[in-house]
Design a protein around this motif. Structure first.
Motif, PDB file in Angstrom:
ATOM      1  N   ILE A   1      -9.294 -11.224   3.040  1.00 39.12           N
ATOM      2  CA  ILE A   1      -9.144 -11.399   1.585  1.00 39.12           C
ATOM      3  C   ILE A   1      -9.681 -10.167   0.856  1.00 39.12           C
ATOM      4  O   ILE A   1      -9.075  -9.667  -0.090  1.00 39.12           O
ATOM      5  N   GLY A   2     -10.824  -9.664   1.313  1.00 37.70           N
ATOM      6  CA  GLY A   2     -11.394  -8.459   0.711  1.00 37.70           C
ATOM      7  C   GLY A   2     -10.449  -7.269   0.813  1.00 37.70           C
ATOM      8  O   GLY A   2     -10.333  -6.483  -0.124  1.00 37.70           O
ATOM      9  N   GLY A   3      -9.755  -7.162   1.931  1.00 36.58           N
ATOM     10  CA  GLY A   3      -8.785  -6.079   2.114  1.00 36.58           C
ATOM     11  C   GLY A   3      -7.649  -6.178   1.099  1.00 36.58           C
ATOM     12  O   GLY A   3      -7.217  -5.174   0.523  1.00 36.58           O
ATOM     13  N   ILE A   4      -7.194  -7.398   0.871  1.00 38.84           N
ATOM     14  CA  ILE A   4      -6.143  -7.614  -0.138  1.00 38.84           C
ATOM     15  C   ILE A   4      -6.675  -7.235  -1.521  1.00 38.84           C
ATOM     16  O   ILE A   4      -5.995  -6.557  -2.299  1.00 38.84           O
ATOM     17  N   GLN A   5      -7.902  -7.657  -1.798  1.00 37.40           N
ATOM     18  CA  GLN A   5      -8.516  -7.315  -3.090  1.00 37.40           C
ATOM     19  C   GLN A   5      -8.630  -5.808  -3.267  1.00 37.40           C
ATOM     20  O   GLN A   5      -8.416  -5.272  -4.352  1.00 37.40           O
ATOM     21  N   TRP A   6      -9.027  -5.149  -2.181  1.00 42.21           N
ATOM     22  CA  TRP A   6      -9.195  -3.698  -2.240  1.00 42.21           C
ATOM     23  C   TRP A   6      -7.868  -3.042  -2.629  1.00 42.21           C
ATOM     24  O   TRP A   6      -7.820  -2.169  -3.492  1.00 42.21           O
ATOM     25  N   ALA A   7      -6.767  -3.521  -2.008  1.00 43.48           N
ATOM     26  CA  ALA A   7      -5.439  -2.956  -2.276  1.00 43.48           C
ATOM     27  C   ALA A   7      -4.999  -3.243  -3.715  1.00 43.48           C
ATOM     28  O   ALA A   7      -4.431  -2.376  -4.386  1.00 43.48           O
ATOM     29  N   ILE A   8      -5.269  -4.463  -4.186  1.00 48.44           N
ATOM     30  CA  ILE A   8      -4.903  -4.829  -5.563  1.00 48.44           C
ATOM     31  C   ILE A   8      -5.633  -3.929  -6.558  1.00 48.44           C
ATOM     32  O   ILE A   8      -5.040  -3.388  -7.495  1.00 48.44           O
TER      33      ILE A   8
END
Ligand code: CTP
Ligand code: MG
Length: 186
Positions: free
Chosen positions: A65-72
């Motif tokens: 989830i953090g990786g997705i947040q980072w990309a967003i």
């Protein structure tokens, strides 16, 4: 940055820590992390509520989830950035680890107090994972913690997180209980 942004940012940064917990419930399996070991007080080291599947699944899910947040944040919302890779990504790796280590510490303390698996202990149940997540940042990434939660108005974000966490915890556990994932709604 105005107050709404401060509060949103404070919450956003804690999401990898927050999601690790319910994910641990979902991934939770049958292999207790303490291998059934009891201490001299006659109580389990951690208890059957802490399993390797829950611990590792929760950590990996929080990182995902953090990786997705980072990309967003990278693509659309720079004010929500954890920081540039690799150091920003390192924070994302630490948060779920700290969160579930705090959860383990909470269970360890409960067992030493003679409180059985699943029995509630106010404050500790609601805050163990948040304390774990913050502590790991304070110890390993003190500069990041200072610059994102303590400097100037950012401290309001920290207060906000501390204030909403018990309510979030409660809401998520009621959902888990209704879905049959948790034996008790806490
Ligand atoms: N869980 C898991 N592994 C973890 C954390 C949680 O398998 N590391 C799963 C277990 O099925 C656990 C459930 O998630 O029962 C709920 O987690 P929690 O409330 O933290 O555990 P409790 O069962 O309430 O036990 P304790 O009294 O030790 O908190
Ligand atoms: Mg519990």
């Amino acid at each position: 940055m105005g107050l709404p942004e401060v509060l949103i940012q404070a919450f956003w940064f804690m999401i990898p820590a927050y999601v690790a917990n319910p994910a641990a419930v979902i991934f939770g399996g049958s292999r207790p992390m303490d291998f059934g070991k009891k201490l001299s007080d006659g109580n389990r080291l951690l208890g059957d509520g802490k399993t390797w599947e829950g611990f590792s699944g929760g950590i990996l899910f929080g990182m995902f989830i953090g990786g997705i947040q980072w990309a967003i944040a990278y693509a659309f919302l720079p004010f929500l950035s954890f920081g540039q890779a690799p150091s920003g990504l390192f924070i994302i790796l630490l948060l779920p680890i700290g969160s579930l280590m705090g959860d383990l510490l909470g269970s360890f303390i409960k067992r030493r107090m003679g409180i059985r698996r699943g029995q509630s202990l106010l404050i500790l149940d609601q805050y163990d994972f948040l304390i774990g997540a913050m502590l790991i940042l304070v110890v390993i990434e003190w500069k990041w913690f200072l610059n994102h939660y303590l400097v100037g108005d950012l401290v309001y974000g920290l207060i906000f997180i501390i204030a909403i966490t018990p309510f979030l915890h409660r809401a998520v556990n009621v959902i888990g209980f209704k879905l049959g994932k948790k034996d008790v709604p806490w």
